[in-house]
Design a protein around this motif. Structure first.
Motif, mmCIF file in Angstrom:
data_model
loop_
_atom_site.group_PDB
_atom_site.id
_atom_site.type_symbol
_atom_site.label_atom_id
_atom_site.label_comp_id
_atom_site.label_asym_id
_atom_site.label_seq_id
_atom_site.Cartn_x
_atom_site.Cartn_y
_atom_site.Cartn_z
ATOM 1 N N SER A 1 0.833 -1.184 0.000
ATOM 2 C CA SER A 1 0.000 0.000 0.000
ATOM 3 C C SER A 1 0.872 1.240 0.000
ATOM 4 N N LEU A 2 0.464 2.207 -0.787
ATOM 5 C CA LEU A 2 1.201 3.460 -0.849
ATOM 6 C C LEU A 2 0.843 4.381 0.314
ATOM 7 N N SER A 3 0.082 3.871 1.263
ATOM 8 C CA SER A 3 -0.165 4.615 2.488
ATOM 9 C C SER A 3 0.700 4.092 3.632
ATOM 10 N N THR A 4 1.533 3.105 3.336
ATOM 11 C CA THR A 4 2.422 2.513 4.346
ATOM 12 C C THR A 4 3.746 3.269 4.380
ATOM 13 N N THR A 5 4.212 3.569 5.568
ATOM 14 C CA THR A 5 5.485 4.273 5.730
ATOM 15 C C THR A 5 6.604 3.576 4.973
ATOM 16 N N LEU B 1 12.883 9.635 -13.473
ATOM 17 C CA LEU B 1 11.971 10.730 -13.788
ATOM 18 C C LEU B 1 11.318 11.358 -12.562
ATOM 19 N N SER B 2 10.695 10.541 -11.718
ATOM 20 C CA SER B 2 9.893 11.108 -10.649
ATOM 21 C C SER B 2 9.579 10.048 -9.596
ATOM 22 N N VAL B 3 9.175 10.492 -8.422
ATOM 23 C CA VAL B 3 8.757 9.594 -7.348
ATOM 24 C C VAL B 3 7.683 10.267 -6.506
ATOM 25 N N ILE B 4 6.783 9.447 -5.966
ATOM 26 C CA ILE B 4 5.800 9.914 -4.998
ATOM 27 C C ILE B 4 5.791 8.916 -3.849
ATOM 28 N N ASP B 5 5.740 9.433 -2.609
ATOM 29 C CA ASP B 5 5.827 8.502 -1.490
ATOM 30 C C ASP B 5 4.548 8.470 -0.657
ATOM 31 N N TRP B 6 4.593 7.669 0.414
ATOM 32 C CA TRP B 6 3.420 7.435 1.260
ATOM 33 C C TRP B 6 2.880 8.726 1.866
ATOM 34 N N ASN B 7 3.741 9.709 2.027
ATOM 35 C CA ASN B 7 3.360 10.972 2.641
ATOM 36 C C ASN B 7 3.017 12.036 1.594
ATOM 37 N N ASP B 8 2.871 11.599 0.343
ATOM 38 C CA ASP B 8 2.546 12.460 -0.784
ATOM 39 C C ASP B 8 3.680 13.445 -1.113
ATOM 40 N N ASN B 9 4.889 13.142 -0.700
ATOM 41 C CA ASN B 9 6.050 13.906 -1.144
ATOM 42 C C ASN B 9 6.327 13.548 -2.589
ATOM 43 N N LEU C 1 13.499 17.663 -16.364
ATOM 44 C CA LEU C 1 12.148 17.441 -16.878
ATOM 45 C C LEU C 1 11.050 17.963 -15.945
ATOM 46 N N ARG C 2 11.449 18.593 -14.849
ATOM 47 C CA ARG C 2 10.469 18.939 -13.823
ATOM 48 C C ARG C 2 9.343 19.834 -14.331
ATOM 49 N N THR C 3 9.601 20.664 -15.317
ATOM 50 C CA THR C 3 8.539 21.557 -15.796
ATOM 51 C C THR C 3 7.502 20.816 -16.622
ATOM 52 N N ARG C 4 7.823 19.589 -17.040
ATOM 53 C CA ARG C 4 6.919 18.839 -17.916
ATOM 54 C C ARG C 4 6.222 17.687 -17.211
ATOM 55 N N LEU C 5 6.649 17.370 -16.008
ATOM 56 C CA LEU C 5 6.162 16.186 -15.310
ATOM 57 C C LEU C 5 5.217 16.527 -14.172
ATOM 58 N N THR C 6 4.205 15.660 -13.997
ATOM 59 C CA THR C 6 3.349 15.711 -12.818
ATOM 60 C C THR C 6 3.074 14.279 -12.385
ATOM 61 N N ILE C 7 3.279 14.011 -11.115
ATOM 62 C CA ILE C 7 3.016 12.686 -10.571
ATOM 63 C C ILE C 7 1.923 12.793 -9.524
ATOM 64 N N SER C 8 1.058 11.786 -9.473
ATOM 65 C CA SER C 8 -0.015 11.767 -8.491
ATOM 66 C C SER C 8 -0.329 10.327 -8.121
ATOM 67 N N LYS C 9 -1.047 10.163 -7.015
ATOM 68 C CA LYS C 9 -1.406 8.810 -6.599
ATOM 69 C C LYS C 9 -2.871 8.731 -6.231
ATOM 70 N N ASP C 10 -3.416 7.546 -6.413
ATOM 71 C CA ASP C 10 -4.762 7.224 -5.972
ATOM 72 C C ASP C 10 -4.614 5.998 -5.075
ATOM 73 N N THR C 11 -4.501 6.237 -3.805
ATOM 74 C CA THR C 11 -4.223 5.154 -2.867
ATOM 75 C C THR C 11 -5.346 4.121 -2.835
ATOM 76 N N SER C 12 -6.563 4.566 -3.011
ATOM 77 C CA SER C 12 -7.700 3.642 -2.950
ATOM 78 C C SER C 12 -7.705 2.669 -4.126
ATOM 79 N N ARG C 13 -7.111 3.100 -5.239
ATOM 80 C CA ARG C 13 -7.074 2.243 -6.434
ATOM 81 C C ARG C 13 -5.700 1.620 -6.655
ATOM 82 N N ASP C 14 -4.759 1.903 -5.749
ATOM 83 C CA ASP C 14 -3.388 1.390 -5.888
ATOM 84 C C ASP C 14 -2.812 1.761 -7.256
ATOM 85 N N GLN C 15 -2.876 3.029 -7.563
ATOM 86 C CA GLN C 15 -2.369 3.519 -8.835
ATOM 87 C C GLN C 15 -1.555 4.796 -8.648
ATOM 88 N N VAL C 16 -0.573 4.945 -9.517
ATOM 89 C CA VAL C 16 0.212 6.163 -9.609
ATOM 90 C C VAL C 16 0.191 6.610 -11.065
#
Lengths: 123, 107
Positions: free
Chosen positions: A28-32, A50-58, A65-80
């Protein structure tokens, strides 16, 4: 058992926006200490982070590439989801998602990878 | 950004040989370095984390060492299955960076 799978278009046109989804299981992406990252590899070339997203939404991005990239997560669907704007033929690559362990108890490294998805940028 | 300089870019060795691959970082990694093996058409596979921690299922002929800015992956007694490309990864700070890779082939 940890598994990750990338999905998205195999072909995009120059200037379009690419949206890739990583669907994972076995954690789970909500796990430390859990995080999901994207890495790409142009044909015959080296790996590029390219990018990373962690359990704390960091969220962290590649400097170039930072100006072109966006990362997000949907913890309920186990998707990034990763979006990359203004695609160019130079962005043609296999895109991988991977679980990134991020804690002193686990270490800091990618321990599980998806199979990758080849994205070609061409008109 | 931390730069990773990996060498050699390619190496050809015989079965049974000892092979050494090195990575030099532009700053102290405080041991947050991992090694990966990639075979053609496949995703990378982690061999070693935190400089020298061998991952489960990885043969004992693989080992890692180093500290500060200099790190080494050693394969003792090279086997045909070891063919592939090897990458180091620095995880000291974001953005994460990989070495440029070492292509290993059998003579």
């Amino acid at each position: 058992q940890v598994t990750l799978r990338e999905s998205g278009p195999a072909l995009v046109k120059p200037t379009q926006t690419l949206t890739l989804t990583c669907t994972f299981s076995g954690f789970s992406l909500s796990t430390t200490a859990m995080a999901v990252s994207w890495i790409r590899q142009p044909p015959g070339k080296a790996l590029e982070w390219l990018s990373v997203i962690d359990w704390n939404d960091n969220k962290f991005y590649s400097t170039s590439l930072r100006t072109r990239l966006t990362i997000s997560k949907d913890t309920s669907r186990d998707q990034v989801v990763l979006t990359m704007t203004n695609m160019d033929p130079a962005d043609t690559a296999t895109y991988y998602c991977a679980r990134y362990l991020r804690g002193h108890d686990f270490g800091y490294y990618f321990d599980s990878w998806g199979q990758g998805i080849l994205v070609t940028v061409s008109s | 950004d931390i730069q990773m300089t990996q060498s050699p870019s390619s190496v050809s060795a015989s079965v049974g040989d000892r092979v050494t691959i090195t990575c030099r970082a532009s700053q102290d990694l405080t041991n947050w370095l991992a090694w990966y093996q990639q075979k053609p058409g496949s995703a990378p596979k982690v061999l070693i984390s935190t400089v020298s921690k061998l991952q489960s299922g990885v043969p004992l002929r693989f080992s890692g060492s180093g500290s500060g800015t200099d790190y080494t992956l050693t394969i003792t007694s090279l086997q045909p299955d070891d063919v592939g490309t090897y990458y180091c990864l620095q995880a000291k700070s974001f953005p994460l960076t990989f070495g440029q890779g070492t292509r290993l082939e059998i003579k």
